[in-house]
Motif scaffolding. Structure first.
Motif, PDB file in Angstrom:
ATOM      1  N   ASN A 126      35.917 -13.745  49.808  1.00  0.00           N
ATOM      2  CA  ASN A 126      36.248 -14.732  48.776  1.00  0.00           C
ATOM      3  C   ASN A 126      35.226 -14.619  47.632  1.00  0.00           C
ATOM      4  OD1 ASN A 126      36.290 -17.103  47.236  1.00  0.00           O
ATOM      5  ND2 ASN A 126      36.869 -18.391  48.974  1.00  0.00           N
ATOM      6  N   ASP A 127      35.672 -14.089  46.493  1.00  0.00           N
ATOM      7  CA  ASP A 127      34.778 -13.878  45.354  1.00  0.00           C
ATOM      8  C   ASP A 127      34.056 -15.157  44.931  1.00  0.00           C
ATOM      9  OD1 ASP A 127      35.245 -11.094  44.840  1.00  0.00           O
ATOM     10  OD2 ASP A 127      37.171 -11.608  43.953  1.00  0.00           O
ATOM     11  N   ARG A 128      34.788 -16.276  44.940  1.00  0.00           N
ATOM     12  CA  ARG A 128      34.183 -17.536  44.503  1.00  0.00           C
ATOM     13  C   ARG A 128      33.077 -17.970  45.457  1.00  0.00           C
ATOM     14  NH1 ARG A 128      36.855 -20.464  40.308  1.00  0.00           N
ATOM     15  NH2 ARG A 128      35.175 -21.954  40.606  1.00  0.00           N
ATOM     16  N   ALA A 129      33.314 -17.800  46.757  1.00  0.00           N
ATOM     17  CA  ALA A 129      32.298 -18.182  47.748  1.00  0.00           C
ATOM     18  C   ALA A 129      31.062 -17.305  47.584  1.00  0.00           C
ATOM     19  CB  ALA A 129      32.863 -18.061  49.164  1.00  0.00           C
ATOM     20  N   VAL A 130      31.274 -16.007  47.339  1.00  0.00           N
ATOM     21  CA  VAL A 130      30.129 -15.104  47.182  1.00  0.00           C
ATOM     22  C   VAL A 130      29.369 -15.443  45.896  1.00  0.00           C
ATOM     23  CG1 VAL A 130      29.387 -12.704  46.996  1.00  0.00           C
ATOM     24  CG2 VAL A 130      31.274 -13.294  48.526  1.00  0.00           C
ATOM     25  N   ALA A 131      30.105 -15.764  44.836  1.00  0.00           N
ATOM     26  CA  ALA A 131      29.445 -16.178  43.584  1.00  0.00           C
ATOM     27  C   ALA A 131      28.619 -17.446  43.826  1.00  0.00           C
ATOM     28  CB  ALA A 131      30.482 -16.402  42.487  1.00  0.00           C
ATOM     29  N   ASN A 148      34.632 -12.946  39.013  1.00  0.00           N
ATOM     30  CA  ASN A 148      35.566 -12.006  38.393  1.00  0.00           C
ATOM     31  C   ASN A 148      34.897 -10.756  37.829  1.00  0.00           C
ATOM     32  OD1 ASN A 148      37.922 -13.456  38.820  1.00  0.00           O
ATOM     33  ND2 ASN A 148      37.610 -14.713  36.984  1.00  0.00           N
ATOM     34  N   LEU A 149      33.582 -10.798  37.648  1.00  0.00           N
ATOM     35  CA  LEU A 149      32.887  -9.779  36.862  1.00  0.00           C
ATOM     36  C   LEU A 149      33.187  -8.335  37.268  1.00  0.00           C
ATOM     37  CD1 LEU A 149      30.792  -9.115  34.662  1.00  0.00           C
ATOM     38  CD2 LEU A 149      29.025  -9.302  36.432  1.00  0.00           C
ATOM     39  N   PHE A 150      32.931  -7.979  38.517  1.00  0.00           N
ATOM     40  CA  PHE A 150      33.048  -6.569  38.905  1.00  0.00           C
ATOM     41  C   PHE A 150      34.494  -6.094  38.940  1.00  0.00           C
ATOM     42  CE2 PHE A 150      28.858  -7.738  40.642  1.00  0.00           C
ATOM     43  CZ  PHE A 150      28.103  -6.851  39.893  1.00  0.00           C
ATOM     44  N   ALA A 151      35.383  -6.948  39.436  1.00  0.00           N
ATOM     45  CA  ALA A 151      36.791  -6.561  39.491  1.00  0.00           C
ATOM     46  C   ALA A 151      37.341  -6.371  38.078  1.00  0.00           C
ATOM     47  CB  ALA A 151      37.592  -7.607  40.251  1.00  0.00           C
ATOM     48  N   MET A 152      36.936  -7.217  37.131  1.00  0.00           N
ATOM     49  CA  MET A 152      37.457  -7.105  35.760  1.00  0.00           C
ATOM     50  C   MET A 152      36.860  -5.906  35.030  1.00  0.00           C
ATOM     51  SD  MET A 152      38.000 -11.005  34.444  1.00  0.00           S
ATOM     52  CE  MET A 152      39.346 -11.973  35.176  1.00  0.00           C
ATOM     53  N   LEU A 153      35.568  -5.638  35.246  1.00  0.00           N
ATOM     54  CA  LEU A 153      34.978  -4.442  34.632  1.00  0.00           C
ATOM     55  C   LEU A 153      35.738  -3.199  35.088  1.00  0.00           C
ATOM     56  CD1 LEU A 153      31.072  -4.834  34.766  1.00  0.00           C
ATOM     57  CD2 LEU A 153      32.498  -4.530  32.723  1.00  0.00           C
ATOM     58  N   ARG A 154      36.027  -3.136  36.376  1.00  0.00           N
ATOM     59  CA  ARG A 154      36.765  -1.983  36.903  1.00  0.00           C
ATOM     60  C   ARG A 154      38.181  -1.919  36.343  1.00  0.00           C
ATOM     61  NH1 ARG A 154      34.799   0.504  41.878  1.00  0.00           N
ATOM     62  NH2 ARG A 154      32.660  -0.218  42.052  1.00  0.00           N
ATOM     63  N   ALA A 155      38.819  -3.063  36.249  1.00  0.00           N
ATOM     64  CA  ALA A 155      40.205  -3.085  35.772  1.00  0.00           C
ATOM     65  C   ALA A 155      40.287  -2.609  34.321  1.00  0.00           C
ATOM     66  CB  ALA A 155      40.782  -4.489  35.909  1.00  0.00           C
ATOM     67  N   LEU A 156      39.245  -2.893  33.531  1.00  0.00           N
ATOM     68  CA  LEU A 156      39.269  -2.495  32.116  1.00  0.00           C
ATOM     69  C   LEU A 156      38.801  -1.049  31.914  1.00  0.00           C
ATOM     70  CD1 LEU A 156      37.882  -5.691  30.333  1.00  0.00           C
ATOM     71  CD2 LEU A 156      40.262  -4.941  30.559  1.00  0.00           C
ATOM     72  N   ASP A 157      38.153  -0.494  32.903  1.00  0.00           N
ATOM     73  CA  ASP A 157      37.561   0.842  32.779  1.00  0.00           C
ATOM     74  C   ASP A 157      38.624   1.905  33.055  1.00  0.00           C
ATOM     75  OD1 ASP A 157      35.684   2.806  32.453  1.00  0.00           O
ATOM     76  OD2 ASP A 157      34.807   2.580  34.452  1.00  0.00           O
ATOM     77  N   ARG A 158      39.529   2.065  32.096  1.00  0.00           N
ATOM     78  CA  ARG A 158      40.641   3.002  32.266  1.00  0.00           C
ATOM     79  C   ARG A 158      40.528   4.108  31.227  1.00  0.00           C
ATOM     80  NH1 ARG A 158      44.788  -1.802  32.636  1.00  0.00           N
ATOM     81  NH2 ARG A 158      44.400  -1.694  30.414  1.00  0.00           N
ATOM     82  N   PRO A 159      41.112   5.283  31.483  1.00  0.00           N
ATOM     83  CA  PRO A 159      40.968   6.417  30.570  1.00  0.00           C
ATOM     84  C   PRO A 159      41.431   6.100  29.142  1.00  0.00           C
ATOM     85  CG  PRO A 159      42.054   7.088  32.609  1.00  0.00           C
ATOM     86  CD  PRO A 159      41.882   5.606  32.683  1.00  0.00           C
ATOM     87  N   GLU A 160      42.474   5.284  28.996  1.00  0.00           N
ATOM     88  CA  GLU A 160      42.999   5.024  27.650  1.00  0.00           C
ATOM     89  C   GLU A 160      42.141   4.016  26.873  1.00  0.00           C
ATOM     90  OE1 GLU A 160      44.404   4.238  30.487  1.00  0.00           O
ATOM     91  OE2 GLU A 160      45.483   2.327  30.414  1.00  0.00           O
ATOM     92  N   VAL A 161      41.205   3.375  27.561  1.00  0.00           N
ATOM     93  CA  VAL A 161      40.321   2.416  26.889  1.00  0.00           C
ATOM     94  C   VAL A 161      39.093   3.163  26.362  1.00  0.00           C
ATOM     95  CG1 VAL A 161      38.779   0.445  27.277  1.00  0.00           C
ATOM     96  CG2 VAL A 161      41.092   0.430  28.242  1.00  0.00           C
ATOM     97  N   LYS A 162      38.817   2.995  25.057  1.00  0.00           N
ATOM     98  CA  LYS A 162      37.706   3.737  24.445  1.00  0.00           C
ATOM     99  C   LYS A 162      36.378   2.992  24.574  1.00  0.00           C
ATOM    100  CE  LYS A 162      39.884   7.357  23.383  1.00  0.00           C
ATOM    101  NZ  LYS A 162      40.530   7.260  24.712  1.00  0.00           N
TER     102      LYS A 162
END
Ligand code: AMP
Ligand code: MG
Length: 320
Positions: free
Chosen positions: A41-46, A279-293
């Protein structure tokens, strides 16, 4: 009012329910008392990071009930199996590669591909793992920078107002943190010395076990302990304190007022720092895509968990 309760079956059951609701409970292990939260649970870990007041996201140890449970989250090499069979349950933590699709919060790994697992021997910790039927993230139950607690009263003193309850299992038998061994590299490496020493581990494996630089060593002093960990960094550049996003940038937003961008993920629309950390790590990964500069990150306040979030964001944005 005191949060300390006897570690009988009724209270352990209540603690297991609290964990399933995302609350924190302190529990005894044979090493020191742990500040427990649902590791899935991300919220519990935060909330664990928030309660400890850690200025950065040091990865957390995840407690599991058995070797089988460990094998459902991490890849167990022959060395890992040998050490686990010999020393679990007990005061040994193994740092292992996360399995693909591992259901543990990325926050317990501070965003990395590895996870630290331990099967504690203490009967109360074992009962809590069994009754909650979930992995429990459990760093030592003390505010950051203070001494690890070995009695329920120590926990109450430091974190009494942050936990649903403190299971009192009496003084910890060992009273010293677990030995942390990384099995990620060629040679097994002790990341944190503890009761099980390098010779004992080497004898079991039939090969040498190294020692990572420790806090206080010259090397560690130069870099700080957190910097010894090779953190996940996004492949694309990260730009901090952004008030707008360029056309080819994705926006990692924070708070209710978000400038326009082609791709937006919001750490917390209400500006809640615990939600943002979750949300931090999951969102960083989600945005880190090849088409994103590039990833433009809106400012996050430097208070409470914001300190740890900003520390991590600065590392992600550092030139490399
Ligand atoms: P604590 O949670 O306070 O008992 O401390 C946990 C220890 O394990 C710290 O020294 C962490 O740096 C270390 N640790 C936990 N997870 C990892 C990981 N994935 N990689 C490397 N070290 C870890
Ligand atoms: Mg600690």
């Amino acid at each position: 009012m005191s949060k300390i309760v006897a570690a009988d079956i009724a209270h352990i059951t209540a603690a297991a329910k609290a964990l399933s609701r995302g609350e924190l409970v302190a529990f005894p292990t044979e090493t020191v008392y742990g500040l427990g939260g649902d590791a899935g649970n991300d919220r519990a870990v935060a909330a664990i990071y928030a309660a400890k007041g850690r200025p950065s996201f040091n990865p957390l140890i995840v407690h599991v009930g058995s070797l089988n449970a460990a094998a459902s989250y991490a890849e167990l090499s022959p060395d890992a199996l040998a050490l686990a069979r010999r020393f679990w349950p007990g005061p040994l933590t193994l740092v292992l590669p996360r399995l693909p699709g591992c259901r543990l919060s990325l926050l317990v790994s501070a965003g990395m591909e590895s996870v630290a697992l331990r099967v504690p021997a203490h009967p109360v910790a074992q009962a809590l793992l069994m009754l909650s039927n979930r992995p429990i993230a459990g760093p030592s139950a003390n505010p950051s920078g203070r001494i690890s607690p070995t009695t329920a009263a120590h926990v109450e003193e430091g974190l009494g107002d942050k936990v649903a309850m403190i299971l009192d299992g009496g003084p910890c038998r060992i009273g010293l943190e677990s030995t942390v061994v990384s099995l990620l590299g060629e040679e097994p490496q002790i990341l944190r010395p503890g009761g099980i020493d390098a010779e004992t581990l080497a004898a079991e494996l039939g090969r040498p076990v190294g020692m990572a630089p420790q806090v206080g060593d010259v090397a560690a002093g130069l870099h700080g302990p957190g910097r010894l960990l090779s953190h996940y960094a996004p492949a694309c550049p990260v730009r901090l304190n952004a008030t707008s996003a360029a056309a080819d940038e994705a926006l990692l937003a924070f708070g209710p007022n978000v400038p326009p961008a082609a791709v937006v993920l919001n750490l917390s629309t209400t500006g809640d720092l615990t939600e943002a950390a979750a949300n931090l790590f999951a969102m960083l990964r989600a945005l880190d895509r090849p088409e994103v500069k590039g990833i433009a990150v809106m400012p996050v306040p430097e208070t409470g968990l914001g300190t740890a979030i900003n520390d991590r964001l600065r590392r992600a944005a550092a030139p490399r």
